[in-house]
Structures are given as C-alpha cells and as structure tokens.
Write a protein that holds these residues in place. Sequence first.
Motif, PDB file in Angstrom:
ATOM      1  N   ASP A 285       0.821  -1.212   0.000  1.00 32.29           N
ATOM      2  CA  ASP A 285       0.000   0.000   0.000  1.00 32.29           C
ATOM      3  C   ASP A 285       0.855   1.264   0.000  1.00 32.29           C
ATOM      4  OD1 ASP A 285      -2.203  -1.653   0.099  1.00 32.29           O
ATOM      5  OD2 ASP A 285      -2.442  -1.491   2.284  1.00 32.29           O
ATOM      6  N   LEU A 286       2.139   1.115   0.343  1.00 32.18           N
ATOM      7  CA  LEU A 286       3.044   2.270   0.384  1.00 32.18           C
ATOM      8  C   LEU A 286       3.611   2.621  -0.990  1.00 32.18           C
ATOM      9  CD1 LEU A 286       5.047   1.253   3.596  1.00 32.18           C
ATOM     10  CD2 LEU A 286       3.338   3.086   3.429  1.00 32.18           C
ATOM     11  N   ILE A 287       3.380   1.776  -2.003  1.00 35.02           N
ATOM     12  CA  ILE A 287       3.915   2.036  -3.342  1.00 35.02           C
ATOM     13  C   ILE A 287       3.340   3.332  -3.889  1.00 35.02           C
ATOM     14  CG2 ILE A 287       3.935   1.223  -5.741  1.00 35.02           C
ATOM     15  CD1 ILE A 287       3.974  -1.643  -4.638  1.00 35.02           C
ATOM     16  N   THR A 288       4.239   4.202  -4.347  1.00 40.15           N
ATOM     17  CA  THR A 288       3.854   5.518  -4.857  1.00 40.15           C
ATOM     18  C   THR A 288       4.548   5.765  -6.188  1.00 40.15           C
ATOM     19  OG1 THR A 288       3.696   6.350  -2.578  1.00 40.15           O
ATOM     20  CG2 THR A 288       3.814   7.990  -4.345  1.00 40.15           C
ATOM     21  N   HIS A 289       3.781   6.008  -7.228  1.00 42.30           N
ATOM     22  CA  HIS A 289       4.365   6.290  -8.543  1.00 42.30           C
ATOM     23  C   HIS A 289       4.708   7.778  -8.624  1.00 42.30           C
ATOM     24  CE1 HIS A 289       3.601   2.387 -10.532  1.00 42.30           C
ATOM     25  NE2 HIS A 289       2.641   2.298  -9.604  1.00 42.30           N
ATOM     26  N   VAL A 290       5.942   8.071  -9.014  1.00 39.66           N
ATOM     27  CA  VAL A 290       6.413   9.447  -9.116  1.00 39.66           C
ATOM     28  C   VAL A 290       6.818   9.739 -10.558  1.00 39.66           C
ATOM     29  CG1 VAL A 290       7.181   9.463  -6.716  1.00 39.66           C
ATOM     30  CG2 VAL A 290       8.785   8.814  -8.515  1.00 39.66           C
ATOM     31  N   LYS A 291       7.062  11.010 -10.844  1.00 39.31           N
ATOM     32  CA  LYS A 291       7.447  11.425 -12.192  1.00 39.31           C
ATOM     33  C   LYS A 291       8.681  10.660 -12.649  1.00 39.31           C
ATOM     34  CE  LYS A 291       8.772  15.472 -14.927  1.00 39.31           C
ATOM     35  NZ  LYS A 291       9.077  16.933 -14.891  1.00 39.31           N
ATOM     36  N   ASP A 292       8.646  10.192 -13.894  1.00 42.19           N
ATOM     37  CA  ASP A 292       9.731   9.369 -14.409  1.00 42.19           C
ATOM     38  C   ASP A 292      11.030  10.159 -14.500  1.00 42.19           C
ATOM     39  OD1 ASP A 292      10.932   7.082 -15.294  1.00 42.19           O
ATOM     40  OD2 ASP A 292       9.833   6.947 -17.184  1.00 42.19           O
ATOM     41  N   ARG A 293      12.145   9.447 -14.379  1.00 38.73           N
ATOM     42  CA  ARG A 293      13.480  10.032 -14.509  1.00 38.73           C
ATOM     43  C   ARG A 293      13.712  10.507 -15.949  1.00 38.73           C
ATOM     44  NH1 ARG A 293      17.717   5.602 -13.584  1.00 38.73           N
ATOM     45  NH2 ARG A 293      17.566   6.132 -11.375  1.00 38.73           N
TER      46      ARG A 293
END
Length: 355
Positions: A285-293
Amino acid sequence: MNILITGGAGFIGSAVIRHIITQTTDNVLNVDKLTYAGNLESLVSVSGSSRYQFSQTDICDKEALTHLFQTFRPDIIMHLAAESHVDRSIASSADFIQTNIIGTYMLLEVARQYYDNLDERQKATFRFHHISTDEVYGDLHGTTDLFTETTAYTPSSPYSASKASSDHLVRAWGRTYGLPVVITNCSNNYGYYHFPEKLIPLIILNALNGKPLPIYGDGLQIRDWLFVEDHARALYLVATQADNGKTYNIGGHNERRNIDVVHEICELLEELAPNKPNGVKHYKDLITHVKDRAGHDVRYAIDASKIERELGWRPQETFKSGIRKTVEWYLANQEWVKNVQSGEYRHWINKQYKS
C-alpha cells in the motif's frame, strides 16, 4: 599477489575486498576518497587482517597515487572508484566528470609509468582491470535482445556517459601504450551493505519505516539483477585469469521489472517483518508512482555467455534466493543502516583513521 583496489569502501568494492581477504592469500590496498557512499564499516569483518591496508586518497591526486604504487608495488589494479548514482548525475554532473573521467585518466597515467619500469616477468602478469556498467550501452527496446561485448555504446545519462568515456580511455591506453587492460561491464547489483539511496535498499528501509515506496513512472523498466557476491567472484576471476585486452559482460540472468522487484520485496517483508509501522496494513500500500526520470532507459539485459564459456563463471544466486538473503541481511543489520543514515560511521572513520 598485491592487488590495489580503488573505491574499495563502496558497495561492490567492499564485496570484492571481503572475497579476496577471506577466499585467497592475496594482499589488498584499498584506495578510497570516502565520499558520501564510501563506508569502511562494510569492511569491519576483514579490516583486521594483516593482508589488508587502507589509504584515504583521491584518485585525481597523481602524486599520492604515485607514492602508493611505489610503496605497495601492485601486481593488479582493480578500478572500481566511481560516482555511480544516475539521479545525482542528472542533478549535478561535475563530480561524475571529475571522478569517472579525470580520475580514471590519472590512474591510467600512474599505472602506465609504473608498468614501464617493471621487469619482463612482472609485466607478464600485471593487469589493469577497469570495472564498468551495462549502462554504457544505452537501453534495449526489444524483449529478447541482449547486450554483448560488441554492442555499440549509446549512453543516456551523464553517469553512463562518464563511464563510457572511462572505458574508451582504458582501451586507448591499452592500444597506444601497451598497458595490459581488461574491462568488465556489469548489470544492476544488489545485496549486503548497499547504500540506501539505491532502489532495493531504499524500498526495504522505507517500507520498514512506513514511508512511501517511490517508483519512477509506470515501473515497467526492466533490469538484470546481479547479486553482489556473485559479481565479486567474477571480478576476481577476470582480474587474475583473463587474457590481456579482453572485455566481459557480467549479468545475473535475472530480468525483472522495477515494479515486480518492489512487489517481491513487499511480499518478503510481509513474511519476515509482519509487525508493520503504525497505520500500514500491507507494505504494498506504500507504493507511490512518481514522475519518471529524465532519459530513463527502458531495459537492460546482459549476455554473460562469454565469461561462462571462457572463464567458467556463472551466478550462484537466483533473484529469488538473493533478494531473500538481502532482505534478511537488512533486517539483521539495523545498526549498520542507522549509522549510514545518520552519518555516525563518519565519526567511526575519523576515530579509526585520524591523521
């Protein structure tokens, strides 16, 4: 045999030193500047050996390097010192140019001058082993193609471009000056004593602390994962047995999507660390998608058949066995983690190696 190792306080370098001190009778001189990722606590288990020495030296310091060569009299150079974090190279590339290119140039020049003054017997066994990365090849967009030792270089980041530059320098010093060189290009490493900014230790430690597990973009980027102790065995084998001028790719035969790596870690933690931080029901549940490199490579995959065919090396760990050992190690070594994250190990360094 005397082996001079640059960057020996780093993740891969320390694994190589532990392997040499525990599995061979060779002598080691660890040359490391001790930047933020250099940690001598990773060598506590072998630092008391009479066959181990440490010198806090910048590889860009030609005079200091020359003195070390003259006093230690190395038979083999294993060059691992490098700035290696892609995100840091994108944010600030200067250190990568300085260490990875200028530092390699300085080391090559000192090694060349040293080699030229060896007798013929010593010259016959001398090797300069340059340890590089598969990132110099750029990325693979197909699903079945692999990097081979003849794949063209198309680096994507300032980090991989600086490593490609150093690879070219090593080959040029071999061809132009006759310096006996070998080069290895490895896939992504993981395992014990990994600095917490890299993906696998970051995910483990963030999960244990109830922090977000950041995934770049969709997390579908594919990497070939190599257990660091398997890599250490391969590096020693190349340094001591490979013919002059050879290049070897070293991979773990463990392709995984980044998102799948994170899910595997979460599943292991559910089993091995069931007492979660407050408010966390499931680690995933802690998985967070962030802006790609920026310039993020899609896929890396190594063809390691050459080193298996010519030197008999193959990885002993699968990803399943290696990642379990890695998670178990971090759970059992929270004191090391705490010291690295807090900077306590720097006080330990000053106490052990104060001038």
